[in-house]
Design an enzyme around this catalytic site. Structure first.
Site, PDB file in Angstrom:
ATOM      1  N   LYS A  44       0.143   4.276  -0.308  1.00  0.00           N
ATOM      2  CA  LYS A  44      -0.388   5.485   0.359  1.00  0.00           C
ATOM      3  C   LYS A  44      -0.095   6.679  -0.531  1.00  0.00           C
ATOM      4  O   LYS A  44      -0.085   6.635  -1.680  1.00  0.00           O
ATOM      5  CB  LYS A  44       0.127   5.498   1.782  1.00  0.00           C
ATOM      6  CG  LYS A  44       0.048   4.268   2.565  1.00  0.00           C
ATOM      7  CD  LYS A  44       0.026   4.402   4.020  1.00  0.00           C
ATOM      8  CE  LYS A  44      -0.056   3.136   4.622  1.00  0.00           C
ATOM      9  NZ  LYS A  44      -0.203   3.126   6.216  1.00  0.00           N
TER      10      LYS A  44
ATOM     11  N   GLU B 115      -5.404  -5.840  10.577  1.00  0.00           N
ATOM     12  CA  GLU B 115      -4.668  -4.762  10.785  1.00  0.00           C
ATOM     13  C   GLU B 115      -4.830  -4.071  12.087  1.00  0.00           C
ATOM     14  O   GLU B 115      -5.774  -3.132  12.091  1.00  0.00           O
ATOM     15  CB  GLU B 115      -4.651  -3.719   9.633  1.00  0.00           C
ATOM     16  CG  GLU B 115      -4.313  -4.334   8.245  1.00  0.00           C
ATOM     17  CD  GLU B 115      -3.616  -3.115   7.504  1.00  0.00           C
ATOM     18  OE1 GLU B 115      -2.528  -3.463   6.907  1.00  0.00           O
ATOM     19  OE2 GLU B 115      -4.282  -2.165   7.314  1.00  0.00           O
TER      20      GLU B 115
ATOM     21  N   ASN C 237       0.750  -1.069  -0.003  1.00  0.00           N
ATOM     22  CA  ASN C 237       0.180  -0.046  -0.060  1.00  0.00           C
ATOM     23  C   ASN C 237       0.824   1.119  -0.040  1.00  0.00           C
ATOM     24  O   ASN C 237       1.556   1.518   0.937  1.00  0.00           O
ATOM     25  CB  ASN C 237      -0.939  -0.061   1.252  1.00  0.00           C
ATOM     26  CG  ASN C 237      -1.667   1.117   1.557  1.00  0.00           C
ATOM     27  OD1 ASN C 237      -1.661   2.046   0.423  1.00  0.00           O
ATOM     28  ND2 ASN C 237      -2.448   1.311   2.482  1.00  0.00           N
TER      29      ASN C 237
ATOM     30  N   HIS D 253      -9.556   0.612   5.156  1.00  0.00           N
ATOM     31  CA  HIS D 253      -8.275   0.803   5.689  1.00  0.00           C
ATOM     32  C   HIS D 253      -8.514   1.669   6.967  1.00  0.00           C
ATOM     33  O   HIS D 253      -9.278   2.690   6.885  1.00  0.00           O
ATOM     34  CB  HIS D 253      -7.327   1.505   4.834  1.00  0.00           C
ATOM     35  CG  HIS D 253      -5.954   1.583   5.211  1.00  0.00           C
ATOM     36  ND1 HIS D 253      -5.570   2.605   6.187  1.00  0.00           N
ATOM     37  CD2 HIS D 253      -5.078   0.513   5.043  1.00  0.00           C
ATOM     38  CE1 HIS D 253      -4.414   2.100   6.509  1.00  0.00           C
ATOM     39  NE2 HIS D 253      -3.784   0.974   5.954  1.00  0.00           N
TER      40      HIS D 253
ATOM     41  N   GLY E 288       2.821  -1.448   4.349  1.00  0.00           N
ATOM     42  CA  GLY E 288       2.508   0.184   4.044  1.00  0.00           C
ATOM     43  C   GLY E 288       3.839   0.621   3.823  1.00  0.00           C
ATOM     44  O   GLY E 288       4.455   0.698   2.846  1.00  0.00           O
TER      45      GLY E 288
HETATM   46  P1  PGA Z   1       2.560   0.058   8.097  1.00  0.00           P
HETATM   47  O1  PGA Z   1       1.263   0.342   7.196  1.00  0.00           O
HETATM   48  O2  PGA Z   1       3.128  -1.066   7.300  1.00  0.00           O
HETATM   49  O3  PGA Z   1       3.250   1.464   7.292  1.00  0.00           O
HETATM   50  O4  PGA Z   1       2.336   0.182   9.347  1.00  0.00           O
HETATM   51  C1  PGA Z   1       0.264  -0.893   7.203  1.00  0.00           C
HETATM   52  C2  PGA Z   1      -1.040  -0.452   6.254  1.00  0.00           C
HETATM   53  O5  PGA Z   1      -1.343   0.882   6.159  1.00  0.00           O
HETATM   54  O6  PGA Z   1      -1.610  -1.355   5.810  1.00  0.00           O
END
Ligand code: PGA
Length: 258
Positions: free
Chosen positions: A10, A169, A8, A97, A236
């Site tokens: 983002k 998550e 992801n 999410h 992420g």
């Molecule tokens: P992260 O995010 O790996 O940065 O903790 C996980 C996610 O947003 O699914």
């Protein structure tokens, strides 16, 4: 079955130059890796979807979106619909999410409306569920996960169920450096399966796919994927670094003892 790793990206990759650097580095490193039975799903921001689909999509790398709207088309300024994602060769959509629940007030009902349309459009949802730190401390994990699954999957058939990729998550791990113990993860995985048995019956539960997500790094992936039956991970921040991301991919691809 093989393993799955979702990246992801983002709200990152801010220019076409950055995108070019990311894609060329990703492809170069991927070509040097030996992985078995592993599918990678990359979820870039919408503006890069088509470019990613044209330049990186392959037998082992698929493309997904980070969100989608719940209506098919029309006067909804600024929204991106599942049909548009499909139109540019996306195959997956992240739904529910924790960042969308938190900053955009997305409810389980909204997640449900999105999933219904995602299926109608021939895509697959990656459904994120998980409790906050406060809910966990209050002993509400079971209640929260049950609600997210019951409401989120309302009206979805067993055929749909098989295509959902669940991502557990815990909100207290996403975006932090905190990683749950493998026992914490296993407990919730069992809980998810129990809820699915109640909703769909024992036969259907064997087919469901559950990923773990939240603070996954090459250093921590063994801890969160200790259970060889874990289907994979949702990554992420570390997905922004192709070298680290593909290191994680390599580790989980060989953790398949079924
Ligand atoms: P992260 O995010 O790996 O940065 O903790 C996980 C996610 O947003 O699914």
């Amino acid at each position: 079955m093989g393993k799955l790793i979702v990246g992801n990206l983002k709200a990152n990759i801010l220019s076409s130059q950055e995108r070019e650097i990311y894609i060329s580095s990703f492809k170069k490193i991927l070509a040097q890796k030996k992985m078995k039975d592993l599918k990678i799903v990359l979820c870039p921001p919408f503006v890069h979807l088509e470019y990613f689909a044209k330049n990186i999509k392959s037998q082992s790398v698929k493309i997904g979106a980070q969100n989608a709207f719940w209506e098919g088309s029309g006067s909804f300024t600024g929204e991106i619909t599942p049909a548009m994602i499909k139109g540019v060769h996306g195959e997956f959509v992240i739904v529910g999410h924790s960042e969308r629940r938190r900053y955009f007030h997305e409810t389980d009902e909204i997640a449900n409306a999105k999933m219904r349309l995602i299926f109608k459009s021939g895509l697959r949802p990656i459904y994120c569920i998980g409790e906050s730190r406060e809910e966990r401390n209050n002993g509400e994990t079971k209640q929260v996960i049950t609600r997210q699954i019951q409401e989120g999957l309302k009206g979805l058939s067993p055929v749909n169920l098989e295509k959902i990729i669940f991502a557990y998550e815990p909100v207290w791990a996403v975006g932090t450096d905190v990683v749950p113990s493998s026992n914490d993860i296993l407990e919730v995985k069992i809980l998810i399966k129990k809820i699915i048995v109640e909703m769909y019956g024992i036969k259907e539960v064997e087919k469901i796919i559950i990923l773990y997500g939240g603070s996954v790094k090459a250093k921590t992936v063994k801890q969160v994927c200790l259970d060889p039956k874990m289907h994979g991970v949702l990554v992420g921040r570390e997905s922004l670094n192709p070298s680290e991301f593909l290191k994680i991919a390599e580790i989980i691809s060989f953790n398949n003892h079924e």
